[in-house]
Design an enzyme around this catalytic site. Structure first.
Site, short mmCIF file in Angstrom:
data_model
loop_
_atom_site.label_atom_id
_atom_site.label_comp_id
_atom_site.label_asym_id
_atom_site.label_seq_id
_atom_site.Cartn_x
_atom_site.Cartn_y
_atom_site.Cartn_z
N CYS A 12 0.84 -1.21 0.00
CA CYS A 12 0.00 0.00 0.00
C CYS A 12 0.87 1.26 0.00
CB CYS A 12 -0.89 0.04 1.24
SG CYS A 12 -2.04 -1.32 1.38
N ASN A 32 12.40 0.15 6.68
CA ASN A 32 13.63 -0.60 7.01
C ASN A 32 13.75 -1.88 6.16
OD1 ASN A 32 11.66 -2.16 8.14
ND2 ASN A 32 12.67 -2.45 10.12
N ARG A 35 10.04 -6.09 5.22
CA ARG A 35 9.08 -6.89 4.44
C ARG A 35 9.80 -7.79 3.45
NH1 ARG A 35 6.84 -9.97 2.67
NH2 ARG A 35 4.86 -10.17 1.58
N THR A 144 -7.48 -1.63 10.72
CA THR A 144 -8.07 -2.69 9.92
C THR A 144 -9.52 -2.92 10.30
OG1 THR A 144 -7.92 -5.04 9.39
CG2 THR A 144 -7.08 -4.41 11.53
N SER A 179 -6.88 -12.32 15.36
CA SER A 179 -5.50 -12.84 15.29
C SER A 179 -4.63 -11.92 16.14
CB SER A 179 -4.97 -12.84 13.85
OG SER A 179 -4.69 -11.51 13.43
N HIS A 182 -4.33 -8.72 14.23
CA HIS A 182 -5.47 -7.82 14.33
C HIS A 182 -5.54 -7.19 15.72
CE1 HIS A 182 -6.83 -10.09 10.68
NE2 HIS A 182 -7.33 -8.92 10.34
N THR A 253 -8.70 -22.08 -2.99
CA THR A 253 -8.68 -22.58 -1.60
C THR A 253 -9.66 -21.81 -0.73
OG1 THR A 253 -6.84 -21.06 -1.22
CG2 THR A 253 -6.26 -23.37 -1.66
N ARG A 326 -8.05 -21.21 10.22
CA ARG A 326 -8.23 -20.11 11.18
C ARG A 326 -9.42 -20.42 12.09
NH1 ARG A 326 -7.17 -14.63 7.58
NH2 ARG A 326 -5.62 -15.57 6.20
N VAL A 327 -9.46 -19.73 13.21
CA VAL A 327 -10.65 -19.83 14.07
C VAL A 327 -11.47 -18.57 13.78
CG1 VAL A 327 -11.49 -19.93 16.43
CG2 VAL A 327 -9.40 -21.15 15.79
#
Ligand code: NAD
Ligand code: USQ
Length: 432
Positions: A12, A32, A35, A144, A179, A182, A253, A326-327
């Site tokens: 982004c 830095n 990523r 988010t 998560s 998040h 998927t 994931r949950v």
């Protein structure tokens, strides 16, 4: 305006830095490059062949005559960050510089700790640097939509008015993130809100949905400016992944039932939303929240759209339902408000067939770079430890996190010399 883009080498951030520069703003990037290290750690690469940042900036200058300053360093390093803020003297800081993959934060304890320390300490440092050196600067922070989770009531933009035992108040909307990543955004939001209150800072929290696409007008000017496009199971987001899967003929998927519904937006709207926020700053002391997405879809809706689009391109696309790693609720109510950016002038690019077509064509163009082993999820939320076999570079990226576990202050001391050097590099650069 003078605008600092923290995380300007990322997905982004790069598109935003070029967009703002093209619109006549004076832009400085702070990054830095961690990523790029995470790609080495995980043994993955972006679908698109991105160039080193210095090369991208040189080409941008040749093409447009616009210079973008570069400050290389870690926002967790207060000496570096505060020196950089003093050198740039920004009217607005756009803060993208965080670890942003939910699966990465769920790999194991080290990755959870790294994610929360990197994100929370980086943002806290920025708040302190603004308070000390640039108190009128408008902070535009990327949050988010996942901060809210998936409640069984409508999601408001940041705040909700509640009547309780005969009294009424407007309070932050309840947060139920899914998560450790998040969660880090929720912690950031609380810290930012608190400093707007106690120090009178001004901030906009952009609660962004899932971004798709890679092309903006600026990025399309030259192949050397190409943006990253992640499709691996850790950093790849769902629609980008489905387009890549369709391009190489592996089944899409869909995790679980596929009723997981989220807000989505085109990267061309990300950059415009950030500009809208810059041009309409929050008032002094205000902590403002915008829900930044344009449409909501379920994962299964997206899979069917990609399947239909694939058919038009002569591709046979299968949809697989695999156990959800994931949950999360696989079927749920979802109705999130998102009117504030529209009221300020956003004209959304909707996920029409033509956009899907261009996304799929990017996937087809670079299909030789696609590694089909990156499609199946390996990080399971139910486990405290996931065996993602680290590849080259793992030690560098993860131990970078580990050294901060004992709290950022020690880490700042440890990095003192390096910090001073990088800050100087940045400051010298800005004089050019
Ligand atoms: P990205 O990983 O591509 O970019 C993040 C950039 O920040 C990278 O260039 C990285 O090197 C840099 N960075 C990270 N930690 C740093 C540190 N400590 N010091 C200096 N630089 C650092 O991520 P992105 O997809 O561009 O996301 C940017 C922001 O937007 C994130 O905060 C993310 O949470 C938020 N967001 C992204 C999406 C999405 O779909 N991509 C959706 C909602 C919100
Ligand atoms: N999903 C699948 N199949 C896949 C990949 C994902 O079904 O192959 C599902 C996930 O289970 C989830 C949904 O798609 O229900 C979205 O997953 P995602 O990986 O596209 O997005 P997410 O993990 O939520 O994170 C991304 C960005 C993050 C940002 C967030 C916005 O990586 O930085 O904060 O989108 S939001 O989702 O609104 O919280």
């Amino acid at each position: 305006m003078r605008i600092a883009v923290l995380g300007g080498d990322g997905y982004c951030g790069w598109a935003t830095a070029l967009y703002l520069s093209n619109r006549g703003h004076s832009v400085a990037i702070v990054d830095n490059f961690i990523r790029r290290q995470w790609d080495f750690e995980l043994g993955v690469q972006t679908l698109t062949p991105i160039r080193p940042l210095s090369e991208r900036l040189k080409i941008w200058k040749e093409l447009t005559g616009q210079h973008i300053d570069l400050f290389v360093g870690d926002v967790m390093d207060y000496d570096f960050l505060s020196t950089t803020i003093q050198a740039i003297e920004p009217d607005a800081v756009v803060h993208f510089a965080e670890q942003r993959a939910a699966p990465y934060s769920m790999i194991d304890r080290k990755h959870a700790v790294f994610t929360q320390v990197n994100n929370v300490v980086g943002t806290l440092n920025l708040l302190f640097a603004l308070r000390e050196f640039q108190p009128d600067c408008h902070l535009i922070k990327l949050g988010t939509m996942g901060e809210y989770g998936t409640p069984n009531i409508d999601i408001e933009e940041g705040y909700i008015t509640i009547e309780h035992n005969g009294r009424t108040d407007t309070v932050p909307y309840p947060k139920q993130p899914g998560s450790f990543y998040h969660l880090s955004k929720v912690h950031d939001s609380h810290n930012i809100m608190f400093t707007c209150k106690i120090w009178g800072l001004r901030a906009t929290d952009l609660n962004q949905g899932v971004v798709y696409g890679t092309t903006t007008d600026e990025v399309s000017m030259d192949e050397a400016l190409i943006n990253r496009f992640d499709y691996d199971e850790v950093f790849g987001t769902v629609l980008n992944r489905f387009c890549v899967q369709a391009a190489i003929g592996t089944p899409l998927t869909v995790y679980g039932k596929g009723g997981q519904t989220r807000g989505f937006l085109d990267i061309r709207d990300t950059v415009r939303c950030v500009e809208i926020a810059c041009l309409n700053p929050a008032a002094k002391g205000e902590f403002r929240v915008f829900n930044q997405f344009t449409e909501q879809f379920s994962v299964l809706d997206l899979a069917h759209m990609v399947q239909a689009e694939g058919k038009k391109l002569g591709l046979s696309v299968e949809v697989d339902h695999i156990p959800d790693p994931r949950v999360e609720a696989e079927e749920h109510y979802y109705n999130a408000k998102h009117s504030k950016l529209i009221e300020l002038g956003l004209q959304p690019h909707l996920l029409s067939d033509s956009l899907l077509d261009s996304l799929m064509n990017i996937a087809l163009k670079y299909r030789d770079r696609i590694d089909s082993a990156m499609m199946m999820p390996q990080v399971n939320w139910r486990q405290a430890r996931n065996d993602r076999q680290p590849q080259v570079g793992a030690a560098a990226a993860v131990s970078g996190g580990a050294q901060f576990e004992t709290v950022g202050v020690g880490a700042e001391k440890g990095n003192g010399n390096r910090a001073a050097k990088t800050a100087k590099l940045g400051a010298d650069h800005s004089k050019r």
